[in-house]
Design a protein around this motif. Structure first.
Motif, mmCIF file in Angstrom:
data_model
loop_
_atom_site.group_PDB
_atom_site.id
_atom_site.type_symbol
_atom_site.label_atom_id
_atom_site.label_comp_id
_atom_site.label_asym_id
_atom_site.label_seq_id
_atom_site.Cartn_x
_atom_site.Cartn_y
_atom_site.Cartn_z
ATOM 1 N N TYR A 44 4.082 0.353 -13.384
ATOM 2 C CA TYR A 44 4.834 -0.385 -12.321
ATOM 3 C C TYR A 44 4.975 0.769 -11.229
ATOM 4 C CZ TYR A 44 9.214 1.131 -14.211
ATOM 5 O OH TYR A 44 10.118 1.797 -14.955
ATOM 6 N N ARG A 45 5.377 0.315 -10.110
ATOM 7 C CA ARG A 45 5.861 1.319 -8.918
ATOM 8 C C ARG A 45 4.279 2.213 -8.480
ATOM 9 N NH1 ARG A 45 11.540 2.638 -10.893
ATOM 10 N NH2 ARG A 45 10.696 4.495 -11.536
ATOM 11 N N LYS A 46 3.140 1.466 -8.557
ATOM 12 C CA LYS A 46 2.036 2.145 -8.325
ATOM 13 C C LYS A 46 1.619 1.740 -7.205
ATOM 14 C CE LYS A 46 0.171 -1.445 -10.531
ATOM 15 N NZ LYS A 46 1.387 -2.467 -10.675
ATOM 16 N N TYR A 47 0.354 2.074 -6.782
ATOM 17 C CA TYR A 47 -0.269 1.545 -5.486
ATOM 18 C C TYR A 47 -1.773 1.357 -5.569
ATOM 19 C CZ TYR A 47 -0.858 -0.007 -0.734
ATOM 20 O OH TYR A 47 -1.084 -0.728 0.200
ATOM 21 N N GLY A 87 1.836 5.906 -10.869
ATOM 22 C CA GLY A 87 3.011 4.964 -11.245
ATOM 23 C C GLY A 87 3.614 5.402 -12.342
ATOM 24 N N HIS A 88 4.701 4.450 -12.889
ATOM 25 C CA HIS A 88 5.373 4.573 -13.992
ATOM 26 C C HIS A 88 5.140 3.779 -15.278
ATOM 27 C CE1 HIS A 88 9.518 5.690 -15.880
ATOM 28 N NE2 HIS A 88 9.382 6.715 -14.797
ATOM 29 N N GLN A 108 6.459 9.281 -14.974
ATOM 30 C CA GLN A 108 5.550 9.203 -13.958
ATOM 31 C C GLN A 108 4.307 9.654 -14.574
ATOM 32 O OE1 GLN A 108 8.491 10.760 -13.005
ATOM 33 N NE2 GLN A 108 9.582 9.431 -11.806
ATOM 34 N N ASP A 118 5.589 7.841 -8.668
ATOM 35 C CA ASP A 118 5.657 6.679 -8.694
ATOM 36 C C ASP A 118 6.045 6.327 -7.277
ATOM 37 O OD1 ASP A 118 8.493 6.183 -8.599
ATOM 38 O OD2 ASP A 118 8.251 6.686 -10.766
ATOM 39 N N SER A 119 5.910 5.206 -6.680
ATOM 40 C CA SER A 119 6.650 4.525 -5.403
ATOM 41 C C SER A 119 5.919 5.526 -4.424
ATOM 42 C CB SER A 119 8.201 4.849 -5.625
ATOM 43 O OG SER A 119 8.547 4.058 -6.658
ATOM 44 N N GLY A 125 6.097 9.570 -2.427
ATOM 45 C CA GLY A 125 6.418 9.163 -3.768
ATOM 46 C C GLY A 125 7.796 10.053 -4.546
ATOM 47 N N CYS A 175 9.046 4.577 -1.787
ATOM 48 C CA CYS A 175 9.398 3.182 -1.422
ATOM 49 C C CYS A 175 9.144 2.937 0.100
ATOM 50 C CB CYS A 175 10.783 2.670 -1.732
ATOM 51 S SG CYS A 175 10.869 2.634 -3.501
#
Length: 161
Positions: free
Chosen positions: A14-17, A30-31, A36, A64-65, A80, A115
């Motif tokens: 999650y928290r990837k792009y 991501g995480h 990470q 991540d983020s 990130g 974010c």
């Protein structure tokens, strides 16, 4: 983690792009719930398969983020979190399969953040907001990416709320 192939696809995260270019979707970092990541995968919509990219150069550190945008034949990753906010900027050249750091040739570099949101319009990458680890950001930054060495000018719009 950019070497080798893995047709099984990336592990859950999650928290990837994810960014689409032509018939592929690219996923970086991501995480995974414990740490990470900095692995890099491509999904082929044509073949319906995953492939972990074999690339040249050092990929961005695990994070991540972050934000990733596509422009012409490149992907650009900015910022990130690695546990701390980052302000580094990378280009992945799809035709060369190569990671390259992007350095400022002038102007004021944006502060570290995660974010945030980003998009490309015409010949510029725009970044808005994010979090620097202490406060929510409300700045608007323009990167001119058409030149061979992108210049990072100071923020073009800043609104105090």
């Amino acid at each position: 983690e950019c070497l080798g192939t893995n047709d099984h696809g990336p592990k859950p995260r999650y928290r990837k792009y994810a960014t689409g270019v032509a018939d592929k979707m690219f996923v970086f970092g991501g995480h995974d719930g414990a740490r990470q990541l900095n692995d890099f995968y491509a999904w082929s919509f044509t073949n319906e398969t995953w492939k972990q990219s074999d690339c040249i150069g050092s990929p961005p550190s695990a994070r991540d983020s972050h934000e990733t945008v596509a422009y012409k034949n490149s992907l650009f990753i900015f910022g990130g979190s690695t546990g701390n906010a980052k302000s580094d900027f990378y280009e992945y050249r799809l035709d060369e399969n190569r990671w390259l750091p992007v350095y400022s040739t002038g102007g004021t570099s944006p502060c570290s953040r995660f974010c945030h949101v980003a998009t490309v319009v015409k010949k510029c990458l725009y970044i808005f907001g994010g979090y620097d680890g202490l406060q929510r950001l409300n700045d608007f930054i323009q990167f001119r990416i058409e030149t061979e060495s992108p210049e990072i000018p100071p923020s073009t719009i800043v609104t105090d709320l």
